[in-house]
Write a protein that holds these residues in place. Sequence first.
Motif, PDB file in Angstrom:
ATOM      1  N   ILE A 117       0.438  -1.412  -0.431  1.00 19.05           N
ATOM      2  CA  ILE A 117      -0.329   0.419   0.326  1.00 19.05           C
ATOM      3  C   ILE A 117       1.402   0.879   0.174  1.00 19.05           C
ATOM      4  O   ILE A 117       0.749   2.044  -1.073  1.00 19.05           O
ATOM      5  CB  ILE A 117      -1.052   0.494   0.830  1.00 19.05           C
ATOM      6  N   GLY A 118       1.671   1.401   0.515  1.00 18.94           N
ATOM      7  CA  GLY A 118       2.749   2.590   0.838  1.00 18.94           C
ATOM      8  C   GLY A 118       3.772   2.416   1.886  1.00 18.94           C
ATOM      9  O   GLY A 118       3.542   1.974   3.088  1.00 18.94           O
ATOM     10  N   ASP A 119       4.464   3.652   1.991  1.00 23.79           N
ATOM     11  CA  ASP A 119       5.518   3.050   3.112  1.00 23.79           C
ATOM     12  C   ASP A 119       5.222   4.060   4.629  1.00 23.79           C
ATOM     13  O   ASP A 119       4.209   4.726   4.518  1.00 23.79           O
ATOM     14  CB  ASP A 119       6.658   4.391   2.884  1.00 23.79           C
ATOM     15  N   ILE A 120       5.584   3.751   5.397  1.00 31.90           N
ATOM     16  CA  ILE A 120       5.502   4.458   6.526  1.00 31.90           C
ATOM     17  C   ILE A 120       7.161   5.103   7.227  1.00 31.90           C
ATOM     18  O   ILE A 120       7.757   4.175   7.007  1.00 31.90           O
ATOM     19  CB  ILE A 120       4.399   3.250   7.488  1.00 31.90           C
ATOM     20  N   SER A 121       6.650   5.275   8.609  1.00 31.43           N
ATOM     21  CA  SER A 121       8.043   4.998   9.410  1.00 31.43           C
ATOM     22  C   SER A 121       8.445   4.025   9.380  1.00 31.43           C
ATOM     23  O   SER A 121       8.357   2.751  10.509  1.00 31.43           O
ATOM     24  CB  SER A 121       7.233   5.901  10.663  1.00 31.43           C
ATOM     25  N   GLY A 122       9.834   4.012   9.233  1.00 29.31           N
ATOM     26  CA  GLY A 122      11.046   2.601   9.010  1.00 29.31           C
ATOM     27  C   GLY A 122      10.275   1.094   8.185  1.00 29.31           C
ATOM     28  O   GLY A 122      10.805  -0.017   8.775  1.00 29.31           O
ATOM     29  N   GLY A 123       9.246   0.940   7.659  1.00 29.33           N
ATOM     30  CA  GLY A 123       8.867  -0.047   6.893  1.00 29.33           C
ATOM     31  C   GLY A 123       7.884   0.657   6.158  1.00 29.33           C
ATOM     32  O   GLY A 123       8.178   1.286   5.405  1.00 29.33           O
ATOM     33  N   GLU A 124       6.962  -0.326   5.483  1.00 28.87           N
ATOM     34  CA  GLU A 124       5.627  -0.033   4.590  1.00 28.87           C
ATOM     35  C   GLU A 124       4.617  -1.133   5.097  1.00 28.87           C
ATOM     36  O   GLU A 124       4.622  -1.931   6.559  1.00 28.87           O
ATOM     37  CB  GLU A 124       6.631  -0.746   2.989  1.00 28.87           C
ATOM     38  N   ILE A 125       3.138  -0.779   4.738  1.00 29.67           N
ATOM     39  CA  ILE A 125       1.855  -2.130   4.796  1.00 29.67           C
ATOM     40  C   ILE A 125       1.444  -2.144   3.411  1.00 29.67           C
ATOM     41  O   ILE A 125       1.453  -1.856   2.677  1.00 29.67           O
ATOM     42  CB  ILE A 125       0.877  -0.674   5.536  1.00 29.67           C
ATOM     43  N   THR A 126       1.357  -3.730   3.883  1.00 27.51           N
ATOM     44  CA  THR A 126       0.466  -4.328   3.127  1.00 27.51           C
ATOM     45  C   THR A 126      -0.503  -5.260   3.071  1.00 27.51           C
ATOM     46  O   THR A 126      -1.250  -4.744   4.170  1.00 27.51           O
ATOM     47  CB  THR A 126       1.551  -6.085   3.322  1.00 27.51           C
ATOM     48  N   GLN A 127      -1.729  -4.301   2.299  1.00 26.42           N
ATOM     49  CA  GLN A 127      -2.794  -5.019   1.511  1.00 26.42           C
ATOM     50  C   GLN A 127      -2.999  -6.454   1.507  1.00 26.42           C
ATOM     51  O   GLN A 127      -2.306  -6.548   0.218  1.00 26.42           O
ATOM     52  CB  GLN A 127      -3.768  -4.239   1.087  1.00 26.42           C
ATOM     53  N   PHE A 128      -3.479  -7.863   2.165  1.00 29.54           N
ATOM     54  CA  PHE A 128      -3.778  -9.332   1.779  1.00 29.54           C
ATOM     55  C   PHE A 128      -5.394  -9.393   1.358  1.00 29.54           C
ATOM     56  O   PHE A 128      -6.260  -8.881   2.168  1.00 29.54           O
ATOM     57  CB  PHE A 128      -3.272 -10.355   3.008  1.00 29.54           C
ATOM     58  N   VAL A 129      -5.205  -9.190  -0.142  1.00 28.46           N
ATOM     59  CA  VAL A 129      -6.368  -9.005  -0.491  1.00 28.46           C
ATOM     60  C   VAL A 129      -6.874 -10.933  -0.729  1.00 28.46           C
ATOM     61  O   VAL A 129      -6.014 -11.467  -1.241  1.00 28.46           O
ATOM     62  CB  VAL A 129      -6.376  -8.514  -1.997  1.00 28.46           C
TER      63      VAL A 129
END
Length: 377
Positions: A117-129
């Motif tokens: 989905i996008g970057d966040i502080s120190g990492g990223e967020i992933t959406q499992f569809v």
Amino acid sequence: MEQKNDVTEIPVDVLAQKVLDGEQLFILDVRTTDAFDDWKIEGENVEIINKPYFELIDSIDSIMHQLPKNNPIYVICNKGGSSQMVGQNIKEAGYENVLSIKGGMNAWSELLVPIKIGDISGGEITQFVRIGKGCLSYLIESNGECAIVDTNRMIDQYEDFIKKNKLQLKHLIDTHLHADHISGGRILAEKTGATYHLPPKDAEEVTFSYSSLEEGEEIKIGDVIIQVLYSPGHTIGSTSLIVDEKYLLTGDILFVDSIGRPDLAGKAEDWVNDLRQTLYKTYRNLADNLYVLPAHYMGINEMSKNGSIVEKLSVLFERNHGLNIESEEEFRKTVSENLPPQPNSYQQIRDTNMGRLNPDFDKQREMEIGPNRCAVR
């Protein structure tokens, strides 16, 4: 790919990528008409027809006029056996490019497709569809640590992702007590030693210990702060999460193209006001540049080009009908009279998620078969 009875099998993850890429696909679904009408593969460029397998055992003459001459024919059934048989009959009728979908709709229902989905502080967020059921879950990672929100029961797919990316699982969070699918959060927490969080107002009858998800609480993952926001309406305990002051995980309260239904615990009249309060006051007081990440989606029209389901809160305030009903009476009527049928086995699923039932694998799969029905239409 495997060869079996001269018909090539295609795994569901390969098929899913073709759907997400917008490829032109022709699918022959050989399940019963009732099963097909309830739930099927959908996609922007998917052409799909239904003819029960038992009508095609002796001859495929009744569908030959519908089969493409030069393009692949994908055949699907419940488990993958009948599609092999029908596919063989189609090949023997002179069609060369015939593929059977391995594992059928059972496998399609259980596939999780990870999309960044996008970057966040120190990492990223992933959406499992969960493309075959419309469920959405999230892996939040930062500096080698991670949390999973609204985990599906197919925990091996999360475990593979965590291992591949060398992450340490710290927290499992359910935004509410689910009624349409079995949560894998508690089981994965027990297996890994991570903390399992559940809203206490949804957990009054659970048979296991959990960490209470409380309004105003902050959960830390690496450099990321997850803020807990009480947002009842779909259930009495429904809770939203604000991740890194950028993303709003709404559970089953707010979707991209609809809003949550308040009736799955039999308390629609009690919870309609809570739902309106959350949507029209609590969410209105949030920064409207937050990106909404729901726990479900209803159709392919909600997907971005890469297959993700995400939209700015400001856009939803403008376009989502459920957020723009001025009359409280009209709102109440809308959320009480525009409800789809209850999810399949929803009470059994609730009891399983409370720890009251412990069905085996086959029973769990049977309980979940079908589309999600968590939204007001």
